[in-house]
Design a protein around this motif. Sequence first.
Motif, PDB file in Angstrom:
ATOM      1  N   ALA A   1      43.923  96.180  12.048  1.00  0.00           N
ATOM      2  CA  ALA A   1      43.210  95.950  10.612  1.00  0.00           C
ATOM      3  C   ALA A   1      43.921  95.949   9.321  1.00  0.00           C
ATOM      4  N   HIS A   2      43.711  94.617   8.734  1.00  0.00           N
ATOM      5  CA  HIS A   2      44.596  94.377   7.423  1.00  0.00           C
ATOM      6  C   HIS A   2      43.800  95.003   6.356  1.00  0.00           C
ATOM      7  N   TYR A   3      42.508  95.541   6.642  1.00  0.00           N
ATOM      8  CA  TYR A   3      41.851  95.881   5.376  1.00  0.00           C
ATOM      9  C   TYR A   3      40.631  96.861   5.970  1.00  0.00           C
ATOM     10  N   LEU A   4      39.918  97.633   5.113  1.00  0.00           N
ATOM     11  CA  LEU A   4      38.918  98.539   5.749  1.00  0.00           C
ATOM     12  C   LEU A   4      37.619  97.468   5.592  1.00  0.00           C
ATOM     13  N   LEU A   5      36.850  97.845   6.707  1.00  0.00           N
ATOM     14  CA  LEU A   5      35.620  97.137   6.749  1.00  0.00           C
ATOM     15  C   LEU A   5      34.324  97.387   6.061  1.00  0.00           C
ATOM     16  N   CYS A   6      34.483  98.768   5.822  1.00  0.00           N
ATOM     17  CA  CYS A   6      33.094  99.358   5.288  1.00  0.00           C
ATOM     18  C   CYS A   6      33.522  99.622   3.679  1.00  0.00           C
ATOM     19  N   LYS A   7      32.206  99.834   3.018  1.00  0.00           N
ATOM     20  CA  LYS A   7      32.368 100.063   1.554  1.00  0.00           C
ATOM     21  C   LYS A   7      31.872 101.544   1.402  1.00  0.00           C
ATOM     22  N   GLY A   8      32.358 102.073   0.230  1.00  0.00           N
ATOM     23  CA  GLY A   8      31.884 103.571  -0.084  1.00  0.00           C
ATOM     24  C   GLY A   8      32.961 104.704   0.352  1.00  0.00           C
ATOM     25  N   LYS A   9      33.118 105.795  -0.286  1.00  0.00           N
ATOM     26  CA  LYS A   9      33.985 106.784   0.093  1.00  0.00           C
ATOM     27  C   LYS A   9      33.516 107.247   1.604  1.00  0.00           C
TER      28      LYS A   9
ATOM     29  N   LYS B   1      31.759 106.169   4.271  1.00  0.00           N
ATOM     30  CA  LYS B   1      32.006 105.218   5.308  1.00  0.00           C
ATOM     31  C   LYS B   1      33.357 104.848   5.462  1.00  0.00           C
ATOM     32  N   VAL B   2      34.312 104.952   4.381  1.00  0.00           N
ATOM     33  CA  VAL B   2      35.679 104.631   4.631  1.00  0.00           C
ATOM     34  C   VAL B   2      36.320 105.805   5.150  1.00  0.00           C
ATOM     35  N   THR B   3      35.903 106.809   4.662  1.00  0.00           N
ATOM     36  CA  THR B   3      36.499 108.219   5.296  1.00  0.00           C
ATOM     37  C   THR B   3      36.297 108.095   6.683  1.00  0.00           C
ATOM     38  N   ALA B   4      35.099 108.015   7.150  1.00  0.00           N
ATOM     39  CA  ALA B   4      34.516 107.749   8.691  1.00  0.00           C
ATOM     40  C   ALA B   4      35.388 106.901   9.279  1.00  0.00           C
ATOM     41  N   GLU B   5      35.845 105.684   8.683  1.00  0.00           N
ATOM     42  CA  GLU B   5      36.306 104.704   9.437  1.00  0.00           C
ATOM     43  C   GLU B   5      37.808 105.179   9.556  1.00  0.00           C
ATOM     44  N   LEU B   6      38.556 105.525   8.586  1.00  0.00           N
ATOM     45  CA  LEU B   6      39.793 105.972   8.851  1.00  0.00           C
ATOM     46  C   LEU B   6      39.995 107.115   9.656  1.00  0.00           C
ATOM     47  N   GLY B   7      38.860 108.059   9.482  1.00  0.00           N
ATOM     48  CA  GLY B   7      38.991 109.165  10.615  1.00  0.00           C
ATOM     49  C   GLY B   7      38.952 108.755  12.160  1.00  0.00           C
ATOM     50  N   LEU B   8      38.134 107.942  12.435  1.00  0.00           N
ATOM     51  CA  LEU B   8      38.049 107.278  13.749  1.00  0.00           C
ATOM     52  C   LEU B   8      39.363 106.496  14.104  1.00  0.00           C
ATOM     53  N   SER B   9      39.878 105.755  13.209  1.00  0.00           N
ATOM     54  CA  SER B   9      41.245 105.224  13.532  1.00  0.00           C
ATOM     55  C   SER B   9      42.246 106.292  13.791  1.00  0.00           C
ATOM     56  N   PHE B  10      42.227 107.097  12.935  1.00  0.00           N
ATOM     57  CA  PHE B  10      43.407 108.064  13.295  1.00  0.00           C
ATOM     58  C   PHE B  10      43.045 108.919  14.563  1.00  0.00           C
ATOM     59  N   LEU B  11      41.852 109.150  14.800  1.00  0.00           N
ATOM     60  CA  LEU B  11      41.802 109.714  16.083  1.00  0.00           C
ATOM     61  C   LEU B  11      42.178 109.091  17.246  1.00  0.00           C
ATOM     62  N   ALA B  12      41.902 107.605  17.222  1.00  0.00           N
ATOM     63  CA  ALA B  12      42.107 106.681  18.290  1.00  0.00           C
ATOM     64  C   ALA B  12      43.653 106.691  18.190  1.00  0.00           C
ATOM     65  N   TYR B  13      44.339 106.415  17.092  1.00  0.00           N
ATOM     66  CA  TYR B  13      45.795 106.608  17.435  1.00  0.00           C
ATOM     67  C   TYR B  13      46.517 107.583  17.912  1.00  0.00           C
ATOM     68  N   ASN B  14      45.840 108.910  17.456  1.00  0.00           N
ATOM     69  CA  ASN B  14      46.295 110.242  17.890  1.00  0.00           C
ATOM     70  C   ASN B  14      46.241 110.479  19.365  1.00  0.00           C
ATOM     71  N   LEU B  15      45.115 110.048  19.910  1.00  0.00           N
ATOM     72  CA  LEU B  15      44.712 110.252  21.331  1.00  0.00           C
ATOM     73  C   LEU B  15      45.504 109.328  22.180  1.00  0.00           C
ATOM     74  N   LYS B  16      45.850 108.117  21.662  1.00  0.00           N
ATOM     75  CA  LYS B  16      46.731 107.238  22.461  1.00  0.00           C
ATOM     76  C   LYS B  16      48.256 107.674  22.396  1.00  0.00           C
ATOM     77  N   ARG B  17      48.615 108.373  21.236  1.00  0.00           N
ATOM     78  CA  ARG B  17      50.086 108.974  21.279  1.00  0.00           C
ATOM     79  C   ARG B  17      50.055 109.996  22.233  1.00  0.00           C
ATOM     80  N   ALA B  18      48.977 111.002  22.304  1.00  0.00           N
ATOM     81  CA  ALA B  18      49.082 112.022  23.363  1.00  0.00           C
ATOM     82  C   ALA B  18      49.056 111.427  24.644  1.00  0.00           C
ATOM     83  N   ILE B  19      48.095 110.490  24.879  1.00  0.00           N
ATOM     84  CA  ILE B  19      48.358 110.131  26.236  1.00  0.00           C
ATOM     85  C   ILE B  19      49.693 109.372  26.542  1.00  0.00           C
TER      86      ILE B  19
END
Length: 91
Positions: A49-57, A59-77
């Motif tokens: 992802a080179h930029y955020l897809l959503c607009k508004g604080k 929605k962007v917070t949710a998008e970043l939260g999901l990205s960090f969750l996926a990243y952390n789960l992948k690291r834990a695995i």
Amino acid sequence: MNPFNHTLDRKDYVPKKVVLKPKEDIHKIKERMCLSEHPFGTVKWYHGAHYLLCKGKEKVTAELGLSFLAYNLKRAINMVGAKKLIEAMQG
């Protein structure tokens, strides 16, 4: 009429805006950039992802939260394995 209850009307009064600027410390600014920007950049590039897809604080917070969750789960695995991670979550 109450003598203690009066208003003052001054049409020529304009409140002044006070702007405080902290003294710029280049060393601290560079250190903060290294500490705070690196995780966001890592996660962003990890997902391609080179930029955020959503607009508004919100929605962007949710998008970043999901990205960090996926990243952390992948690291834990990668660290402990999927089987041990599922066992740890179940009990």
